[in-house]
Motif scaffolding. Structure first.
Motif, PDB file in Angstrom:
ATOM      1  N   LEU A 230       9.547  -9.898   8.859  1.00  0.00           N
ATOM      2  CA  LEU A 230       8.846  -9.941   7.580  1.00  0.00           C
ATOM      3  C   LEU A 230       7.758  -8.884   7.497  1.00  0.00           C
ATOM      4  CD1 LEU A 230       8.487 -13.730   6.789  1.00  0.00           C
ATOM      5  CD2 LEU A 230       9.605 -12.011   5.380  1.00  0.00           C
ATOM      6  N   VAL A 231       6.999  -8.737   8.568  1.00  0.00           N
ATOM      7  CA  VAL A 231       5.943  -7.716   8.598  1.00  0.00           C
ATOM      8  C   VAL A 231       6.554  -6.325   8.430  1.00  0.00           C
ATOM      9  CG1 VAL A 231       4.204  -6.610  10.058  1.00  0.00           C
ATOM     10  CG2 VAL A 231       4.352  -9.116   9.955  1.00  0.00           C
ATOM     11  N   LEU A 232       7.620  -6.060   9.163  1.00  0.00           N
ATOM     12  CA  LEU A 232       8.254  -4.743   9.112  1.00  0.00           C
ATOM     13  C   LEU A 232       8.877  -4.463   7.752  1.00  0.00           C
ATOM     14  CD1 LEU A 232       9.873  -4.796  12.661  1.00  0.00           C
ATOM     15  CD2 LEU A 232       7.981  -3.320  11.919  1.00  0.00           C
ATOM     16  N   GLN A 233       9.498  -5.481   7.138  1.00  0.00           N
ATOM     17  CA  GLN A 233      10.091  -5.248   5.818  1.00  0.00           C
ATOM     18  C   GLN A 233       9.000  -5.086   4.765  1.00  0.00           C
ATOM     19  OE1 GLN A 233      10.220  -7.160   2.909  1.00  0.00           O
ATOM     20  NE2 GLN A 233       9.203  -9.023   3.639  1.00  0.00           N
ATOM     21  N   ALA A 234       7.870  -5.798   4.933  1.00  0.00           N
ATOM     22  CA  ALA A 234       6.761  -5.647   3.985  1.00  0.00           C
ATOM     23  C   ALA A 234       6.181  -4.244   4.061  1.00  0.00           C
ATOM     24  CB  ALA A 234       5.677  -6.689   4.282  1.00  0.00           C
ATOM     25  N   GLU A 235       6.005  -3.734   5.267  1.00  0.00           N
ATOM     26  CA  GLU A 235       5.474  -2.380   5.425  1.00  0.00           C
ATOM     27  C   GLU A 235       6.450  -1.336   4.889  1.00  0.00           C
ATOM     28  OE1 GLU A 235       2.517  -1.321   6.208  1.00  0.00           O
ATOM     29  OE2 GLU A 235       1.752  -3.362   6.508  1.00  0.00           O
ATOM     30  N   ALA A 236       7.748  -1.585   5.070  1.00  0.00           N
ATOM     31  CA  ALA A 236       8.747  -0.669   4.515  1.00  0.00           C
ATOM     32  C   ALA A 236       8.699  -0.691   2.986  1.00  0.00           C
ATOM     33  CB  ALA A 236      10.139  -1.037   5.023  1.00  0.00           C
ATOM     34  N   SER A 237       8.471  -1.874   2.405  1.00  0.00           N
ATOM     35  CA  SER A 237       8.312  -1.968   0.951  1.00  0.00           C
ATOM     36  C   SER A 237       7.099  -1.172   0.492  1.00  0.00           C
ATOM     37  CB  SER A 237       8.164  -3.433   0.517  1.00  0.00           C
ATOM     38  OG  SER A 237       9.336  -4.174   0.750  1.00  0.00           O
ATOM     39  N   TRP A 238       5.998  -1.321   1.199  1.00  0.00           N
ATOM     40  CA  TRP A 238       4.776  -0.602   0.831  1.00  0.00           C
ATOM     41  C   TRP A 238       4.980   0.905   0.936  1.00  0.00           C
ATOM     42  CZ3 TRP A 238       0.833  -1.171  -2.021  1.00  0.00           C
ATOM     43  CH2 TRP A 238      -0.265  -0.304  -1.912  1.00  0.00           C
ATOM     44  N   ASP A 239       5.701   1.349   1.936  1.00  0.00           N
ATOM     45  CA  ASP A 239       5.997   2.787   2.052  1.00  0.00           C
ATOM     46  C   ASP A 239       6.744   3.284   0.816  1.00  0.00           C
ATOM     47  OD1 ASP A 239       4.800   2.942   4.516  1.00  0.00           O
ATOM     48  OD2 ASP A 239       6.664   2.840   5.651  1.00  0.00           O
ATOM     49  N   ILE A 240       7.710   2.492   0.357  1.00  0.00           N
ATOM     50  CA  ILE A 240       8.476   2.878  -0.846  1.00  0.00           C
ATOM     51  C   ILE A 240       7.569   2.950  -2.051  1.00  0.00           C
ATOM     52  CG2 ILE A 240      10.230   2.043  -2.472  1.00  0.00           C
ATOM     53  CD1 ILE A 240      11.689   0.883   0.059  1.00  0.00           C
ATOM     54  N   TRP A 241       6.729   1.926  -2.240  1.00  0.00           N
ATOM     55  CA  TRP A 241       5.859   1.901  -3.415  1.00  0.00           C
ATOM     56  C   TRP A 241       4.772   2.967  -3.359  1.00  0.00           C
ATOM     57  CZ3 TRP A 241       5.019  -3.973  -2.349  1.00  0.00           C
ATOM     58  CH2 TRP A 241       6.172  -4.684  -2.727  1.00  0.00           C
ATOM     59  N   SER A 242       4.123   3.101  -2.221  1.00  0.00           N
ATOM     60  CA  SER A 242       2.969   4.003  -2.136  1.00  0.00           C
ATOM     61  C   SER A 242       3.384   5.463  -2.115  1.00  0.00           C
ATOM     62  CB  SER A 242       2.107   3.673  -0.920  1.00  0.00           C
ATOM     63  OG  SER A 242       2.862   3.758   0.265  1.00  0.00           O
ATOM     64  N   ASN A 243       4.541   5.754  -1.578  1.00  0.00           N
ATOM     65  CA  ASN A 243       5.006   7.147  -1.568  1.00  0.00           C
ATOM     66  C   ASN A 243       5.368   7.620  -2.962  1.00  0.00           C
ATOM     67  OD1 ASN A 243       4.644   7.461   1.155  1.00  0.00           O
ATOM     68  ND2 ASN A 243       6.770   7.006   1.701  1.00  0.00           N
TER      69      ASN A 243
END
Length: 244
Positions: A230-243
């Motif tokens: 969950l932590v890793l998928q959340a951070e991957a989501s944030w990378d998509i949004w913030s980039n």
């Protein structure tokens, strides 16, 4: 203010809101908020978009990882193959679906794999199971899918025997069995056949040690819950949004 959030139903079990609120606080991100948007019916999704014009990204959880697809304008390559989405990127009026469960599961699973972990059982057939299948295919790990009802390419729990369990040393629970508050439930496995050579992975994180994991641990198996995924998928989501 940039608005991010989670859609699904129910959301009482949600990990994401607390995680992102803490992330924003810890990292000094003051122009973003993360909210839960429980939708009793996915048909309410367009209305949510109208009501929340500042939405910049969404996560998607049970039971809408597949049902949300018709409302999206495009899919990432992984989401296209998996046919399930847990992250939506908003960009210039278009909605693109991603599957960061794939990223989270793969990064969480790989460090646990031993040479004898050669075949897997996937328990469940929902959107999360599709992400697990995708990762196992990438890792060249053959698998069998198990469900309560027989389907093409799927066996039932009743069909599981000592030989199948012995030959599949990775067992991954993608079903909700054992999730809070129904913590006294578990997939109907012949747990007496589990050994120290097995790895039991449960995508559930609440409770931290489900009955499925407890029974595997009692037999000496390696166990892992879904929190790191969950932590890793959340951070991957944030990378998509913030980039973006």
């Amino acid at each position: 203010m940039k608005v991010f959030g989670l859609i699904g139903h129910p959301l009482s079990h949600s990990f994401s809101k607390g995680y992102f609120e803490e992330k924003f606080r810890r990292e000094g991100i003051r122009d973003c908020v993360y909210e839960n948007f429980p939708l009793p019916d996915i048909a309410q999704f367009p209305a949510l978009l109208q009501q929340q014009p500042d939405l910049c990204g969404l996560n998607v959880t049970i039971p809408y990882k597949e049902a949300v697809l018709p409302w999206l304008d495009g899919l990432s390559p992984a989401a296209e193959q998996v046919k399930a989405v847990n992250c939506i990127q908003f960009h210039e009026g278009t909605l693109t679906g991603f599957n960061t469960d794939v990223t989270g599961f793969k990064r969480s699973l790989q460090p646990l794999l031993k040479p004898h972990h050669t075949h897997a059982l996937i328990l469940g057939t929902g959107g999360a199971a599709k992400a697990v299948k995708f990762v196992l295919q990438e890792l060249n790990i053959p698998f069998m899918v198990v469900s309560r009802s027989a389907q093409p390419g799927v066996i039932t729990y009743d069909a599981l025997d000592k030989d199948i369990i012995a030959g599949h040393t990775i067992i991954i629970n993608t079903s909700p069995l054992g999730m809070y508050p129904q913590t006294d439930t578990a997939p109907a496995l012949p747990y007496e056949c589990i050994t120290r050579h097995h790895l039991l992975y449960d995508l559930i994180y609440n409770p931290a040690k489900t009955l499925f994991l407890q029974q595997g641990e009692a037999k000496g198996a390696a166990i892992k819950n879904g929190h790191e995924m969950l932590v890793l998928q959340a951070e991957a989501s944030w990378d998509i949004w913030s980039n973006e």
